[in-house]
Write an enzyme that holds these catalytic residues in place. Structure first.
Site, short mmCIF file in Angstrom:
data_model
loop_
_atom_site.label_atom_id
_atom_site.label_comp_id
_atom_site.label_asym_id
_atom_site.label_seq_id
_atom_site.Cartn_x
_atom_site.Cartn_y
_atom_site.Cartn_z
N ASP A 227 49.30 44.61 -80.91
CA ASP A 227 48.97 44.16 -81.40
C ASP A 227 47.69 43.42 -81.73
O ASP A 227 47.42 43.20 -80.35
CB ASP A 227 49.76 43.29 -81.36
CG ASP A 227 49.78 42.01 -82.67
OD1 ASP A 227 50.28 42.19 -83.81
OD2 ASP A 227 48.96 41.43 -82.11
N TYR B 88 40.88 37.74 -81.54
CA TYR B 88 40.52 37.71 -79.82
C TYR B 88 39.93 37.95 -79.43
O TYR B 88 39.72 37.59 -77.97
CB TYR B 88 41.81 38.51 -79.76
CG TYR B 88 43.18 38.33 -80.38
CD1 TYR B 88 44.02 37.37 -81.18
CD2 TYR B 88 44.22 39.42 -80.48
CE1 TYR B 88 44.82 37.18 -81.72
CE2 TYR B 88 45.62 39.34 -81.03
CZ TYR B 88 45.83 38.64 -81.99
OH TYR B 88 47.26 38.17 -82.03
N LYS C 287 44.21 42.26 -88.03
CA LYS C 287 44.47 41.05 -88.06
C LYS C 287 43.32 40.80 -89.66
O LYS C 287 42.32 40.77 -88.21
CB LYS C 287 45.45 40.23 -87.72
CG LYS C 287 46.86 40.27 -87.15
CD LYS C 287 47.59 38.85 -86.25
CE LYS C 287 48.09 39.42 -85.53
NZ LYS C 287 47.75 39.96 -83.74
N HIS D 243 46.06 36.86 -91.44
CA HIS D 243 46.38 36.48 -89.86
C HIS D 243 47.17 35.45 -90.22
O HIS D 243 48.00 35.07 -89.83
CB HIS D 243 45.12 36.30 -89.23
CG HIS D 243 45.60 36.39 -88.09
ND1 HIS D 243 44.45 36.81 -86.86
CD2 HIS D 243 46.89 35.49 -87.68
CE1 HIS D 243 45.58 36.46 -85.22
NE2 HIS D 243 46.49 36.23 -85.64
#
Length: 321
Positions: free
Chosen positions: A52, A57, A85, A118
């Site tokens: 994931d 990130y 996402k 997201h």
């Protein structure tokens, strides 16, 4: 229609468009660059095939290096299930495809198995979206997620994405998406754990044949948005008691809890032995009594609040579910 696969060989669920999604995945948030190859190697050796990811990130380029290494030597791309996402700064329909292409380039992939919106809140687009997110200087936009969804559907039609879904949406927002969807959401990713089980939202998703993925399943002890009065889920006496009864770790109990609910679960770890330990959840079961205890804690705490966006018109957590 989504169907649970309970065979001993395949632990997962078939999504709306027929893609098989493993119940257990590895969350990749906060994995450092120098750890990435070691983490992915350990995960593959432990049997993980589901990873994931997310552009916010800030590590998709490093993840891409690790993915290239393992697909060159250990597993085939088609054996993996990769999620990413769409970040809030790319909600405008014209920004959706370029955002995905950037993610694919960084991950060194030709397609994603699953692409999620997201959050329902849109931000003004910026080339410095990572920096603005870290500094808290984002500007809200009026882009509506139903328009974003239509652009997401185009990615499926183009073959760049196999399945599309949502993350952190409430039931009313999901219904708005369903009302305009040509391709219905396959997955909703939400925070879920015994302190915040989300029974109502999970049942809502089951009625609409949307598979749920639980993030923060172990309680996110290191989250910056965690309130100081929230206790440690991994050390909760009720979880400890169940773990001792089965001779398992509390993390294994919390992961198994979701799997028995029919919920996909994506615990995070950068420690190889813990990654392996967390994968040992398919050869034993919690009892009905265990499930009753874990699903009915009297106190409930949401950990991921995203407080700074509470004034955004699309902030999802004002609704009960």
């Amino acid at each position: 229609m989504s169907k649970l696969d309970s065979s001993s060989q395949r632990h997962g669920v078939n999504l709306n468009r027929g893609t098989f999604m493993p119940y257990l995945g590895l969350g990749t948030a906060k994995i450092k660059a120098e750890q990435t190859v070691q983490v992915f190697t350990a995960a593959i050796e432990a049997g993980y095939r589901h990873f994931d990811c997310a552009s916010i990130y800030g590590n998709e380029k490093d993840v891409g290096v690790a993915l290239r290494k393992i697909t060159d030597s250990t597993v085939k791309r088609e054996e993996l299930f990769i999620t990413s996402k769409l970040w809030n700064a790319h909600h405008h329909p014209d920004d959706v495809r370029p955002a995905l292409l950037r993610t694919l380039q960084e991950l060194q992939l030709d397609y994603l198995d699953l692409y999620l919106i997201h959050w329902p809140m849109g931000y003004v687009n910026s080339k410095d979206f990572l920096k603005e997110h870290q500094e808290g200087t984002v500007q809200h936009s009026d882009d509506h997620y139903t328009d974003t969804w239509r652009a997401m559907e185009a990615l499926v039609e183009e073959g760049l994405v196999r399945e599309i879904g949502l993350s952190n949406f409430n039931s009313k927002q999901i219904l708005e998406v369903l009302a305009v969807a040509k391709i219905e959401p396959s997955v909703l990713q939400i925070e879920s754990h015994p302190y915040f089980p989300q029974h109502e939202l999970i049942n809502f998703c089951k009625r609409h044949e949307i598979v749920v993925t639980a993030y923060s399943p172990l309680g996110s002890r290191e989250s910056r948005s965690r309130k100081p009065d929230v206790p440690s889920l991994l050390e909760d006496a009720r979880v400890v008691t169940i773990a001792e009864k089965h001779n398992k770790t509390t993390a294994q109990v919390l992961i198994r809890f979701h799997i028995q609910r029919g919920v996909v679960v994506i615990p995070k770890s950068a420690t190889p032995w813990r990654i392996h330990e967390n994968s040992q959840v398919f050869d034993w079961q919690l009892t009905d009594e265990d499930m009753e205890v874990l699903g009915n804690f009297e106190s409930t705490w949401r950990i991921i609040w995203y407080d700074r966006d509470k004034k955004h018109p699309h902030y999802p957590f004002h609704e009960p579910y």
